[in-house]
Design a protein around this motif. Structure first.
Motif: not given
Length: 136
Positions: A71, A73, A77
């Motif tokens: 991922s 993201s 993050s």
């Protein structure tokens, strides 16, 4: 929900700053910023500076992290609070993000190998090459 997300991010950054004091901060900062990790020779030589080895290493690290967690993201993050806590330089975040975007192609390769069809692998390789040549 936006307010809760902003407050949560602020709490994460404040906690990270509190935890990362002293020697741990220095070592984490050095390990995230490849330009501080590599010898001075890489920044002083015009030829080696043109190659930008720290940037390529950051792209590779972003690629590996994203391929492992599957991922981009999550990778982005996790690294964003490091920038806010001044553990990762802002200009070094960009190569990590590029690597994270390229790392999503690792997930397509994993999926293509599990299907065991030539067409799936062919499409996954097109995805890899498309992202590599257009993003880097």
């Amino acid at each position: 929900s936006l307010l809760i997300m902003i407050l949560s991010l602020a709490l994460i950054v404040k906690t990270l700053i509190f935890i990362m004091r002293g020697p741990a901060r220095k070592y984490l900062r050095k390990s995230l910023n490849f330009d501080e990790l590599l010898p001075e020779k890489f920044s002083s030589s015009p030829r080696l500076k043109a190659v930008n080895a720290p940037g390529w290493l950051s792209i590779l690290a972003g690629f590996i992290i994203t391929t492992l967690v599957q991922s981009s993201s999550i990778t982005t993050s996790v690294l964003t609070p490091f920038v806010a806590a001044d553990l990762l330089k802002l200009e070094n975040m960009f190569p990590y993000t590029l690597g994270a975007n390229l790392g999503t192609t690792g997930t397509t390769l994993i999926a293509a190998f599990t299907v065991k069809r030539a067409l799936a692998l062919q499409i996954a390789l097109v995805h890899v090459l498309f992202n590599f040549f257009l993003e880097s």
